[in-house]
Scaffold this active site. Structure first.
Site, PDB file in Angstrom:
ATOM      1  N   SER A  87      -9.448   1.844   2.886  1.00 32.42           N
ATOM      2  CA  SER A  87      -8.494   2.739   1.880  1.00 32.42           C
ATOM      3  C   SER A  87      -7.423   1.767   1.404  1.00 32.42           C
ATOM      4  CB  SER A  87      -7.651   3.619   2.727  1.00 32.42           C
ATOM      5  OG  SER A  87      -6.960   3.232   3.966  1.00 32.42           O
ATOM      6  N   LYS A 114       1.014  -1.217   0.157  1.00 28.46           N
ATOM      7  CA  LYS A 114      -0.179  -0.138   0.015  1.00 28.46           C
ATOM      8  C   LYS A 114       0.669   1.259   0.027  1.00 28.46           C
ATOM      9  CE  LYS A 114      -3.806   1.950   2.809  1.00 28.46           C
ATOM     10  NZ  LYS A 114      -4.916   1.655   4.036  1.00 28.46           N
ATOM     11  N   SER A 160     -10.021  -0.212   7.113  1.00 26.95           N
ATOM     12  CA  SER A 160      -9.292  -0.029   5.940  1.00 26.95           C
ATOM     13  C   SER A 160      -8.779  -1.369   5.310  1.00 26.95           C
ATOM     14  CB  SER A 160      -8.355   1.112   5.839  1.00 26.95           C
ATOM     15  OG  SER A 160      -8.951   2.127   5.889  1.00 26.95           O
TER      16      SER A 160
END
Length: 638
Positions: free
Chosen positions: A312, A240, A336
């Site tokens: 996210s 990420k 997330s």
């Protein structure tokens, strides 16, 4: 006779009282009290509210309007007194807000207050028991135990690249260890798939082809020389894009940072490098870790390209689900990892707060941020967690356990049949699985969630009803709002936050601005509530080994992220949806897309574990994953 400073301050504002009584009703501007005259009397102590006047004029009418923001009502006398010396008492705050600043607080400076999820012995609750080294050795974790059974050889290498790409980390590692495939070939497979499918998924911010091939060739050379490092050696992974990678862009998915290049690896990056893993891509995240829209657009769900992958950790979710990486590192502050894992049909392990160091990762909330693992199989999440867990001496929130306690607890110390120890999924018999009856009856719970309860019973685990008090758990979010606004104060005050693609009421720009008006008193009260909630969770977890919860139940996401409990989300079945799902608040101007024919998409359940007991929920998750029998299905077209 000379007056004391406190006498002056008290009397100096009294002249405003009459005007304040009328001003509260009319809203008219009222005169301000003169600044305090500070006598130079030797030995006189300091007093609050005696700084030189700073900032704009403030009147009673200003406070009358401010009362609406904080829902506090003051009398006319109180208003006059507050307005009378506001510019003196708040001078130090203005220095931080508008400058000129005497000191810049660097982004990497953590607050002095640190959240420790471990509770002392309060109200009859016991602190978490961490297994001894001998106990853990008795529960030895074996790769592929859930896939092939203990001591069984791995499956032969497929001839099809797609089948190879969708294999689990556990399986891939066996093929690499036995030299059935090289890391270079496996890395090439994933790089080619990333380039091919990113056009549809929009999940890659930076492809690291050259870096990856260098790491893969190094891995092959080491393995050929007999220096096999373990289960992650030669395995391609994606990060990420809030995890620092030296010399490689780390953009946080946000316009103000799209050209940011760190000079040092994050601790987790370093540990995966040491494990021999191969970084193939920096994957997308919603800007500044919110939802699934970044400066390059929206990341899509491989199972339904008409909706986002959820955030996210949208890029990790999409890339893992579509077979573009072996595994990915995601992060969670409040949902997330859980949300994209559920929507994209992957396994997401959110560790205990303080288990994995966040040094070199973007900060959103110092007391809630957690780095975790997203993979195609439950077992894989533990293989990766074992490589990245443990204090690094830099992240002040990492719980400083003893050398023995740094290990990952794994197993079931409440089981009745000890003969099954060390044999994979057989360990779950006898586990007590707590559930909230009301949560399972209503949305967002589905028939898949309710069917999971039957699977729990069939596996020999015991369902136990549990409950929590009806408290205002959402009020804990003031902590998240305040911490995130503090973390991104600079770009809020200089208006760079205005560059973010999403400028809607529930996006960070508006939240950061609103948070400037939060009450510090409310923040402290929320912090006190947080401790009360943690004690309640300790009470609940004392009666069970783990919890089974609907993945997107608000209370589950808020409570466990603030208390720091670990969770595992895994695919449990499929549901049909008649409209695209969105992370954003409903917007009548931009309605979600409706489907003429319902779409079949994955649905996951979540397991919550005791603090620092990730192994138990992984063990239960492996057994449930095998019983569900749906983990192997792939999204069409990928």
């Amino acid at each position: 006779m000379a007056r004391s400073r406190r006498e002056f301050l008290a009397k100096g504002s009294m002249g405003l009282v009459a005007a304040a009584m009328a001003g509260k009703a009319s809203g008219e501007q009222v005169p301000q009290a003169a600044g305090p005259q500070i006598p130079s009397t030797p030995g006189a102590p300091g007093a609050f509210g005696t700084s030189p006047s700073t900032g704009p004029e403030v009147s009673v009418a200003t406070f009358v309007e401010a009362e609406k923001l904080v829902q506090v009502e003051m009398s006319g006398k109180d208003l006059a007194e507050a307005a009378g010396n506001w510019r003196q008492s708040m001078a130090a705050v203005y220095e931080r807000r508008v400058g000129p600043r005497k000191l810049a607080i660097g982004y990497d400076v953590a607050p002095a207050t640190v959240w420790n999820p471990l509770m002392p012995k309060v109200q009859g609750c016991e602190t978490t028991k961490v297994e001894t080294k001998q106990e853990m050795e008795e529960r030895e974790f074996s790769r592929l135990s859930a896939v092939t059974g203990p001591q069984q050889p791995p499956k032969p290498l497929p001839t099809n690249d797609e089948d190879i790409a969708y294999a689990s980390v556990a399986q891939l590692s066996k093929w690499i260890e036995t030299k059935q495939i090289t890391s270079e070939r496996l890395t090439t497979i994933y790089l080619d798939r990333l380039e091919r499918f990113n056009k549809e998924l929009n999940c890659v911010i930076t492809l690291t082809r050259e870096h990856a091939m260098t790491q893969a060739r190094k891995a092959d050379a080491e393995i050929a020389a007999g220096k096999y490092r373990g289960a992650l050696h030669g395995i391609p992974w994606g990060a990420k894009d809030l995890l620092d990678t030296a010399g490689i862009k780390t953009t946080w998915g946000a316009e103000p940072f799209r050209d940011r290049v760190p000079v040092e690896d994050a601790t987790v990056t370093k540990r995966l490098n040491e494990a021999g893993a191969v970084l193939v891509a920096k994957l997308s995240l919603g800007a500044l870790a919110l939802n699934d829209v970044w400066f390059g657009g929206q990341t899509k769900n491989p199972w339904n390209l008409d909706e986002g992958a959820s955030g996210s950790s949208a890029g990790p979710g999409a890339a893992v689900a579509a077979g573009l990486v072996g595994f990915a590192i995601g992060s969670e502050t409040q949902g997330s990892i859980v949300s994209p894992s559920m929507r994209d049909g992957v396994a997401g392990l959110r560790p205990t707060f303080g288990r994995v160091p966040r040094t070199g990762a973007m900060t959103l909330s110092w007391t809630c941020d957690k780095l975790g693992v997203m993979a195609r199989g439950v077992e894989d999440t533990m293989l990766v967690l074992e490589a990245i867990a443990g204090p690094d001496g830099k992240d002040v929130a990492c719980v400083a356990l003893s050398e023995v306690q740094k290990q990952i607890p794994y197993g079931n110390d409440s089981q009745k049949d000890n003969s099954q120890k060390g044999k994979g999924t057989g360990n779950v018999r006898g586990l007590k699985v707590g559930y909230f009856p009301e949560w399972m009856k209503v949305a967002p719970a589905t028939e898949v969630d309710r069917a999971a309860m039957d699977v729990v019973k069939k596996l020999g685990m015991e369902l136990v009803e549990v409950s929590l008090p009806d408290w205002p758990y959402d009020s804990l979010n003031i902590i998240l709002f305040a911490e995130s606004a503090a973390a991104f104060e600079e770009i809020t005050l200089n208006h760079q936050v205005d560059e973010l693609k999403m400028q809607v009421p529930d996006a960070w720009p508006n939240t950061f601005r609103q948070a400037r008006f939060l009450s510090a008193v409310d923040f402290v009260q929320a912090d006190r509530l947080r401790r009360m909630v943690a004690v309640e969770m300790e009470r609940v977890m004392k009666s069970v080994d783990l919890l089974l919860v609907p993945s997107l139940r608000d209370q589950f996401l808020v409570i466990t992220n603030f208390t720091g409990h670990p969770s595992l989300t895994l695919r449990a079945g499929f549901v049909e949806v008649s409209e695209a799902r969105s992370d954003w608040a409903p917007d009548p101007k931009n309605p979600v897309k409706k489907f003429a024919t319902p779409r079949r998409v994955p649905h996951g359940v979540s397991l919550v574990g005791r603090l620092f007991d990730e192994g138990r929920i992984v063990e239960a998750g492996m057994a449930m994953e095998a019983a569900f029998g749906v983990a192997g299905e792939r999204p069409k077209g990928f």
